[in-house]
Design a protein around this motif. Structure first.
Motif, PDB file in Angstrom:
ATOM      1  N   VAL A  17       2.830  -8.627 -12.822  1.00 47.16           N
ATOM      2  CA  VAL A  17       3.410  -7.484 -12.118  1.00 47.16           C
ATOM      3  C   VAL A  17       2.520  -6.255 -12.299  1.00 47.16           C
ATOM      4  O   VAL A  17       2.023  -5.987 -13.396  1.00 47.16           O
ATOM      5  N   LEU A  18       2.328  -5.513 -11.223  1.00 44.06           N
ATOM      6  CA  LEU A  18       1.619  -4.236 -11.264  1.00 44.06           C
ATOM      7  C   LEU A  18       2.608  -3.104 -11.003  1.00 44.06           C
ATOM      8  O   LEU A  18       3.449  -3.206 -10.109  1.00 44.06           O
ATOM      9  N   ASP A  19       2.488  -2.027 -11.774  1.00 41.60           N
ATOM     10  CA  ASP A  19       3.386  -0.886 -11.631  1.00 41.60           C
ATOM     11  C   ASP A  19       2.560   0.393 -11.552  1.00 41.60           C
ATOM     12  O   ASP A  19       1.503   0.506 -12.178  1.00 41.60           O
ATOM     13  N   PHE A  20       3.044   1.338 -10.787  1.00 40.38           N
ATOM     14  CA  PHE A  20       2.362   2.617 -10.622  1.00 40.38           C
ATOM     15  C   PHE A  20       2.640   3.503 -11.833  1.00 40.38           C
ATOM     16  O   PHE A  20       3.767   3.588 -12.317  1.00 40.38           O
ATOM     17  N   ASN A  21       1.612   4.179 -12.307  1.00 43.63           N
ATOM     18  CA  ASN A  21       1.721   5.003 -13.514  1.00 43.63           C
ATOM     19  C   ASN A  21       2.258   6.392 -13.164  1.00 43.63           C
ATOM     20  O   ASN A  21       1.511   7.340 -12.995  1.00 43.63           O
ATOM     21  N   SER A  22       3.571   6.489 -13.045  1.00 49.08           N
ATOM     22  CA  SER A  22       4.212   7.749 -12.696  1.00 49.08           C
ATOM     23  C   SER A  22       5.614   7.805 -13.277  1.00 49.08           C
ATOM     24  O   SER A  22       6.439   6.922 -13.017  1.00 49.08           O
ATOM     25  N   ALA A  23       5.880   8.849 -14.049  1.00 51.52           N
ATOM     26  CA  ALA A  23       7.215   9.008 -14.624  1.00 51.52           C
ATOM     27  C   ALA A  23       8.261   9.204 -13.539  1.00 51.52           C
ATOM     28  O   ALA A  23       9.311   8.564 -13.542  1.00 51.52           O
ATOM     29  N   GLU A  32      -7.656   0.712  -7.550  1.00 51.73           N
ATOM     30  CA  GLU A  32      -7.417  -0.001  -8.801  1.00 51.73           C
ATOM     31  C   GLU A  32      -6.437  -1.152  -8.587  1.00 51.73           C
ATOM     32  O   GLU A  32      -6.645  -2.269  -9.064  1.00 51.73           O
ATOM     33  N   ALA A  33      -5.350  -0.836  -7.900  1.00 50.09           N
ATOM     34  CA  ALA A  33      -4.323  -1.850  -7.663  1.00 50.09           C
ATOM     35  C   ALA A  33      -4.887  -3.026  -6.883  1.00 50.09           C
ATOM     36  O   ALA A  33      -4.585  -4.187  -7.194  1.00 50.09           O
ATOM     37  N   THR A  34      -5.703  -2.748  -5.874  1.00 49.34           N
ATOM     38  CA  THR A  34      -6.300  -3.819  -5.085  1.00 49.34           C
ATOM     39  C   THR A  34      -7.178  -4.705  -5.954  1.00 49.34           C
ATOM     40  O   THR A  34      -7.106  -5.941  -5.883  1.00 49.34           O
ATOM     41  N   ALA A  35      -8.004  -4.087  -6.793  1.00 50.00           N
ATOM     42  CA  ALA A  35      -8.893  -4.864  -7.664  1.00 50.00           C
ATOM     43  C   ALA A  35      -8.096  -5.733  -8.622  1.00 50.00           C
ATOM     44  O   ALA A  35      -8.393  -6.928  -8.797  1.00 50.00           O
ATOM     45  N   LEU A  50      -5.134  -4.030   0.807  1.00 54.63           N
ATOM     46  CA  LEU A  50      -5.125  -5.364   0.206  1.00 54.63           C
ATOM     47  C   LEU A  50      -5.514  -6.427   1.227  1.00 54.63           C
ATOM     48  O   LEU A  50      -6.272  -7.353   0.917  1.00 54.63           O
ATOM     49  N   ARG A  51      -5.010  -6.298   2.430  1.00 56.36           N
ATOM     50  CA  ARG A  51      -5.334  -7.287   3.465  1.00 56.36           C
ATOM     51  C   ARG A  51      -6.807  -7.213   3.845  1.00 56.36           C
ATOM     52  O   ARG A  51      -7.432  -8.254   4.106  1.00 56.36           O
ATOM     53  N   ARG A  52      -7.361  -6.022   3.858  1.00 62.04           N
ATOM     54  CA  ARG A  52      -8.797  -5.910   4.122  1.00 62.04           C
ATOM     55  C   ARG A  52      -9.612  -6.575   3.026  1.00 62.04           C
ATOM     56  O   ARG A  52     -10.726  -7.043   3.253  1.00 62.04           O
ATOM     57  N   ALA A  53      -9.055  -6.605   1.811  1.00 57.96           N
ATOM     58  CA  ALA A  53      -9.744  -7.237   0.686  1.00 57.96           C
ATOM     59  C   ALA A  53      -9.528  -8.749   0.655  1.00 57.96           C
ATOM     60  O   ALA A  53     -10.003  -9.421  -0.261  1.00 57.96           O
TER      61      ALA A  53
END
Length: 375
Positions: free
Chosen positions: A195-201, A248-251, A273-276
């Motif tokens: 799982v990936l999560d965005f770093n924001s309170a 970063e998320a895409t990588a 992401l689709r372009r990647a």
């Protein structure tokens, strides 16, 4: 835009005043590099008000909202010059409006939370919708201005919706055959380490509040805030990592084979992401999704009200609004987004209560503090 910007964290205060043909120099400029060629023709239908040749309209906007070809076509039609100042943070937007520029800015693009703030500060002028006929082209949800917090005050309209992005779930179709329907899937043990999560309170507390069924994700009691903090501590078990920028998320998603992600940048992120080469899907969970909505507004200091209103109307022409989809991967307010169903439950972001409390708890969460230390 919020993306802005949207929109999500916009923290680095930067702005640059440029003529219409200057390059973009912001952390969001990667989107502009992906722009598709477009010919904005002079056959658009609006009638131009009479303007002096030396009239200058000063626009405060996010990258991608007032591109050189769009500006050039407006200048040719309305026989005026447009000076665009680009910002890449809400702080930069605020600072520019308070800097005492002479002449002042005429129009600006900002999210609904900021619009509400500027209206309360008496920095915006009410809009005459009769002078913005393209509002009738907008989807019904965006014509219902009084239903969107921040756009109206005292029975007057202060901003017109322009572009938006939801913050839904992005998932790998190869690993998840059936699209998830709930935000709680982020906690599903089958996605341990995927799982990936965005770093924001702010956004983490708000989306977790939606997942827990709290009625107002922006106004939380102390007990609710602590419960959410513990829920976000529990999410760490499934995390591959936190990300900040969409690149970063895409990588991480592609190279580490993530399965599920809180898509803070929404459909923009999906397009990247689709372009990647990622085979990804996008859903708005049943609980709803946070979303930012950027709008055009006219400043109370403008000396060019007819031209400012013409600019807002021009931004809603189909050929211009279509660029948000083609170039930016954003949704516009004229056509339904294929990724964000027009009937989806979107929760427009608003200012949150007790920001410092969220920030303090988030720092403990990302630092790996044990649950028993959360009071």
């Amino acid at each position: 835009m919020h993306w802005g910007p949207r929109f999500f964290s916009r923290r680095t205060p930067r702005s640059v005043r440029t003529p219409a043909n200057s390059p973009r120099i912001t952390w969001r400029a990667y989107r502009v590099l992906l722009q598709l060629p477009l010919l904005v023709c002079g056959c658009l239908f609006a009638t131009a008000p009479a303007m002096a040749e030396d009239t200058v309209l000063r626009v405060l906007a996010w990258p991608g909202y007032a591109d050189p070809d769009v500006v050039k076509a407006f200048e040719a039609r309305f026989h005026a010059r447009v000076e665009v100042t680009l910002v890449d943070s809400d702080e930069a937007l605020w600072d520019n409006l308070h800097a005492g520029h002479t002449p002042p800015f005429d129009v600006l693009a900002a999210n609904t939370a900021e619009i509400q703030r500027y209206t309360q500060e008496h920095m915006l002028a009410p809009l005459d919708l009769a002078q913005i006929p393209n509002t009738r082209r907008q989807l019904p949800r965006f014509q219902a201005l009084s239903s969107i917090d921040g756009l109206t005050a005292g029975g007057k309209v202060y901003a017109i919706p322009f572009t938006y992005s939801s913050m839904g779930l992005i998932y790998d179709r190869k690993q998840i055959a059936v699209a998830p329907t709930s935000m709680t899937e982020l906690w599903n043990p089958r996605y341990r380490g995927k799982v990936l999560d965005f770093n924001s309170a702010q956004h983490n507390f708000s989306f977790a509040a939606l997942a827990l069924g709290y009625p107002d994700p922006f106004q939380l009691s102390p007990a609710q805030t602590r419960a959410i903090a513990l829920k976000l501590v529990d999410l760490r078990r499934n995390l591959l990592t936190y990300y900040t920028l969409p690149e970063e998320a895409t990588a991480f998603f592609v190279h580490h084979k993530a399965a599920l992600m809180f898509g803070n940048y929404g459909t923009q992120q999906l397009a990247q992401l689709r372009r990647a080469g990622a085979d990804v899907g996008y859903v708005i969970p049943n609980e709803g999704a946070l979303a930012w909505l950027d709008c055009w507004a006219m400043t109370s200091a403008t000396a060019h009200r007819p031209l400012a209103l013409a600019w807002i109307n021009y931004m809603l022409e189909p050929e211009v609004s279509a660029l948000l989809i083609q170039r930016q991967g954003l949704a516009n307010t004229l056509t339904p987004s294929p990724e964000s169903n027009v009937n989806a439950h979107l929760v427009w972001i608003r200012p949150v209560a007790d920001v410092q409390r969220r920030e303090t708890l988030w720092s403990k969460i990302v630092s790996g503090d044990l649950p028993e230390t959360f009071k």
